[in-house]
Design an enzyme around this catalytic site. Structure first.
Site, PDB file in Angstrom:
ATOM      1  N   CYS A  93       0.848  -1.199   0.000  1.00 27.71           N
ATOM      2  CA  CYS A  93       0.000   0.000   0.000  1.00 27.71           C
ATOM      3  C   CYS A  93       0.879   1.243   0.000  1.00 27.71           C
ATOM      4  CB  CYS A  93      -0.999  -0.015   1.148  1.00 27.71           C
ATOM      5  SG  CYS A  93      -0.479   0.873   2.604  1.00 27.71           S
ATOM      6  N   GLU A  94       0.429   2.218  -0.783  1.00 25.03           N
ATOM      7  CA  GLU A  94       1.240   3.424  -0.958  1.00 25.03           C
ATOM      8  C   GLU A  94       1.166   4.353   0.253  1.00 25.03           C
ATOM      9  OE1 GLU A  94      -0.372   4.959  -4.550  1.00 25.03           O
ATOM     10  OE2 GLU A  94      -2.211   5.671  -3.630  1.00 25.03           O
ATOM     11  N   HIS A  95       0.270   4.064   1.171  1.00 23.20           N
ATOM     12  CA  HIS A  95       0.153   4.921   2.353  1.00 23.20           C
ATOM     13  C   HIS A  95       1.021   4.466   3.513  1.00 23.20           C
ATOM     14  CE1 HIS A  95      -3.798   5.444   0.203  1.00 23.20           C
ATOM     15  NE2 HIS A  95      -3.255   6.640   0.171  1.00 23.20           N
ATOM     16  N   HIS A  96       1.313   3.169   3.584  1.00 20.20           N
ATOM     17  CA  HIS A  96       2.109   2.640   4.698  1.00 20.20           C
ATOM     18  C   HIS A  96       3.281   1.784   4.257  1.00 20.20           C
ATOM     19  CE1 HIS A  96      -2.017   3.305   6.304  1.00 20.20           C
ATOM     20  NE2 HIS A  96      -1.359   3.795   7.337  1.00 20.20           N
TER      21      HIS A  96
ATOM     22  N   GLN B  93      -5.502  -0.166  -4.111  1.00 21.18           N
ATOM     23  CA  GLN B  93      -6.159  -1.292  -4.786  1.00 21.18           C
ATOM     24  C   GLN B  93      -7.100  -0.816  -5.902  1.00 21.18           C
ATOM     25  OE1 GLN B  93      -7.640  -4.435  -2.213  1.00 21.18           O
ATOM     26  NE2 GLN B  93      -9.172  -5.014  -3.730  1.00 21.18           N
TER      27      GLN B  93
ATOM     28  N   HIS C  91      -5.078  -6.179   3.355  1.00 22.14           N
ATOM     29  CA  HIS C  91      -4.122  -5.086   3.531  1.00 22.14           C
ATOM     30  C   HIS C  91      -3.494  -5.204   4.919  1.00 22.14           C
ATOM     31  CE1 HIS C  91      -5.624  -2.414   0.115  1.00 22.14           C
ATOM     32  NE2 HIS C  91      -6.359  -3.514   0.063  1.00 22.14           N
TER      33      HIS C  91
ATOM     34  N   CYS D 179      -1.886  -3.087   6.463  1.00 25.22           N
ATOM     35  CA  CYS D 179      -2.068  -1.860   7.253  1.00 25.22           C
ATOM     36  C   CYS D 179      -3.411  -1.845   7.960  1.00 25.22           C
ATOM     37  CB  CYS D 179      -1.874  -0.614   6.392  1.00 25.22           C
ATOM     38  SG  CYS D 179      -3.068  -0.445   5.072  1.00 25.22           S
TER      39      CYS D 179
HETATM   40 ZN   LIG Z   1      -2.136   1.434   4.002  1.00 28.44          ZN
END
Ligand SMILES: [Zn+2]
Length: 219
Positions: A107-110, A148, A176, A178
């Protein structure tokens, strides 16, 4: 900065194309590995870890290589699989489904793992594509920091383009990390995304696809 804070933990993606810098590929993979190695060593040191320890000393190099060569090689267009198509001389005109395609992303956020499966269907007109290319395309777009929703769209749009049709559908089921190992820490939920065009706008056509993949749909 303000925008980043606003997005926060929500997995909102902002564009179908992965946001890349204009100089994204000016440095070689080897130069990137060398630089990331230095940056990651700094993160470890900041966390208080002693990099002279035998078990930790190789970690910055391992992480740097893993980022560039394994987890995120799909950022670089030079690694894109050649999506060879061939003329539909046999006249196959019904649905083709490739299901249960392994998917490993992050995931690009975590920068935490997303793992699951993709299921792809298309209804050919003039062109067919080598079936394994579908698996390779999923792998390519997965191997980059992702959302996603975007992953689903990127796969579908590429196939629509090379097959010269709208009639493509992509379903992804994924867990995910995260969500499962931090934040809400929900171990059992998984995320389903679907994108489709052309004939798949008809509910009965979508249902034929769902019927075909139903034994594989639960994550
Ligand atoms: Zn994430």
């Amino acid at each position: 900065m303000k925008e980043i804070e606003l997005i926060g933990d929500n997995h909102i993606t902002t564009s179908v194309d992965t946001p890349l810098r204009s100089d994204a590929f000016e440095r070689t993979d080897e130069e990137k590995i060398e630089n990331i190695k230095g940056h990651f060593a700094k993160i470890m040191e900041e966390l208080g870890l002693d990099l002279t320890d035998e078990s930790l000393s190789g970690t910055p190099n391992r992480v740097a290589k893993m980022y560039v060569k394994e987890m995120f090689y799909g950022l670089d267009p030079k690694n894109k699989p050649k999506l060879t198509t061939f003329d539909n001389n046999i006249g196959y005109k019904k649905m083709l489904v490739e299901q249960n395609i392994d998917l490993d992303s992050a995931c690009e956020h975590h920068f935490l793992p997303i793992t699951g499966h993709a299921h792809i269907a298309y209804i050919p007109k003039d062109k067919l594509i080598g079936i394994s290319k579908l698996n390779r395309l999923v792998d390519y777009y997965s191997r980059r920091p992702q959302g996603q929703e975007r992953l689903c769209l990127q796969i579908m749009q590429d196939l629509q383009k090379v097959l010269e049709i709208e009639d493509v559908m992509v379903v992804i089921n994924a867990k995910h990390s995260c969500i499962s190992s931090r934040g809400i820490k929900d171990k059992n939920s998984f995320t389903t995304t679907m994108e489709y065009g052309g004939a798949f706008n008809e509910a009965n056509v979508r249902n034929e696809f769902f019927e075909t993949i139903k034994s594989k749909i639960n994550g």
